[in-house]
Design an enzyme around this catalytic site. Structure first.
Site, PDB file in Angstrom:
ATOM      1  N   HIS A 151       0.835  -1.224   0.000  1.00 50.41           N
ATOM      2  CA  HIS A 151       0.000   0.000   0.000  1.00 50.41           C
ATOM      3  C   HIS A 151       0.866   1.270   0.000  1.00 50.41           C
ATOM      4  O   HIS A 151       0.358   2.353  -0.245  1.00 50.41           O
ATOM      5  CB  HIS A 151      -1.011  -0.009   1.158  1.00 50.41           C
TER       6      HIS A 151
HETATM    7  C1  LIG Z   1       4.398   0.664   6.353  1.00 51.56           C
HETATM    8  S1  LIG Z   1       5.873  -0.095   6.977  1.00 51.56           S
HETATM    9  C2  LIG Z   1       5.231  -1.691   7.407  1.00 51.56           C
HETATM   10  C3  LIG Z   1       6.066  -2.336   8.468  1.00 51.56           C
HETATM   11  C4  LIG Z   1       5.503  -3.656   9.039  1.00 51.56           C
HETATM   12  N1  LIG Z   1       5.447  -4.670   8.007  1.00 51.56           N
HETATM   13  C5  LIG Z   1       4.160  -3.448   9.672  1.00 51.56           C
HETATM   14  O1  LIG Z   1       3.169  -3.948   9.166  1.00 51.56           O
HETATM   15  O2  LIG Z   1       4.113  -2.763  10.702  1.00 51.56           O
HETATM   16  C6  LIG Z   1       6.802  -0.385   5.477  1.00 51.56           C
HETATM   17  C7  LIG Z   1       8.137  -1.051   5.713  1.00 51.56           C
HETATM   18  O3  LIG Z   1       8.794  -1.236   4.458  1.00 51.56           O
HETATM   19  C8  LIG Z   1      10.188  -1.114   4.658  1.00 51.56           C
HETATM   20  N2  LIG Z   1      10.845  -0.830   3.373  1.00 51.56           N
HETATM   21  C9  LIG Z   1      10.779   0.303   2.643  1.00 51.56           C
HETATM   22  N3  LIG Z   1      11.492   0.189   1.510  1.00 51.56           N
HETATM   23  C10 LIG Z   1      12.052  -1.068   1.540  1.00 51.56           C
HETATM   24  C11 LIG Z   1      12.892  -1.789   0.647  1.00 51.56           C
HETATM   25  N4  LIG Z   1      13.290  -1.236  -0.522  1.00 51.56           N
HETATM   26  N5  LIG Z   1      13.258  -3.049   0.964  1.00 51.56           N
HETATM   27  C12 LIG Z   1      12.829  -3.613   2.134  1.00 51.56           C
HETATM   28  N6  LIG Z   1      12.017  -2.980   3.032  1.00 51.56           N
HETATM   29  C13 LIG Z   1      11.644  -1.715   2.741  1.00 51.56           C
HETATM   30  C14 LIG Z   1      10.279   0.026   5.661  1.00 51.56           C
HETATM   31  O4  LIG Z   1      11.515  -0.016   6.328  1.00 51.56           O
HETATM   32  C15 LIG Z   1       9.104  -0.265   6.586  1.00 51.56           C
HETATM   33  O5  LIG Z   1       9.515  -1.106   7.645  1.00 51.56           O
END
Ligand SMILES: C[S@@+](CC[C@H](N)C(=O)[O-])C[C@H]1O[C@@H](n2cnc3c(N)ncnc32)[C@H](O)[C@@H]1O
Length: 125
Positions: free
Chosen positions: A27
């Site tokens: 999302h």
């Molecule tokens: C909205 S948070 C959701 C975190 C967790 N899954 C939750 O439901 O609380 C989005 C996550 O995507 C990670 N993220 C962003 N870009 C990323 C990438 N290129 N590769 C891996 N993780 C990434 C961020 O660090 C963050 O932890």
């Protein structure tokens, strides 16, 4: 459990896992970026065994909750992304060469589980 650093736009290092789970990840991203994330996972799946499990909102076409509407607008403003309807999920997932095996939704809650497998014609690719 052992954690592994990983950029989900790059090759998925864990091959043939039983499940690849993502909660509130897609999302944050527009469809073209989601397709890259899903394609990297699909390439690592073991056909007939691996599943992708997505924990996100699956919005109805009309009558969404205030919380869902607020999050949808927030995703649009912050990330050029969106909370998605079932139709939008199906379109994107199909474009990635995957199909929805099952959607689990708890009644009256803004959270669902989508279970994805490779489309039959793309098994083994
Ligand atoms: C909205 S948070 C959701 C975190 C967790 N899954 C939750 O439901 O609380 C989005 C996550 O995507 C990670 N993220 C962003 N870009 C990323 C990438 N290129 N590769 C891996 N993780 C990434 C961020 O660090 C963050 O932890």
């Amino acid at each position: 459990m052992e954690t592994v650093n990983h950029n989900f736009f790059m090759e998925q290092p864990i091959k043939g896992a039983r499940a690849y789970y993502m909660r509130n990840i897609l999302h944050d991203w527009p469809d073209d970026k989601c397709l890259i994330i899903l394609s990297q996972l699909k390439a690592s799946m073991k056909p007939g065994y691996s599943k992708i499990i997505i924990n996100e909102m699956v919005l109805p076409d009309t009558g969404i909750t205030l919380t869902a509407a607020q999050l949808d607008i927030t995703m649009m403003c912050a990330h050029a992304a969106a909370e998605r309807t079932e139709g939008q999920w199906r379109h994107m997932i199909d474009s990635a060469g995957l199909m929805i095996e099952k959607i689990w939704t708890k009644v009256q809650e803004d959270e669902s589980i989508l279970v994805l497998v490779p489309k039959p014609e793309s098994n083994g690719v």
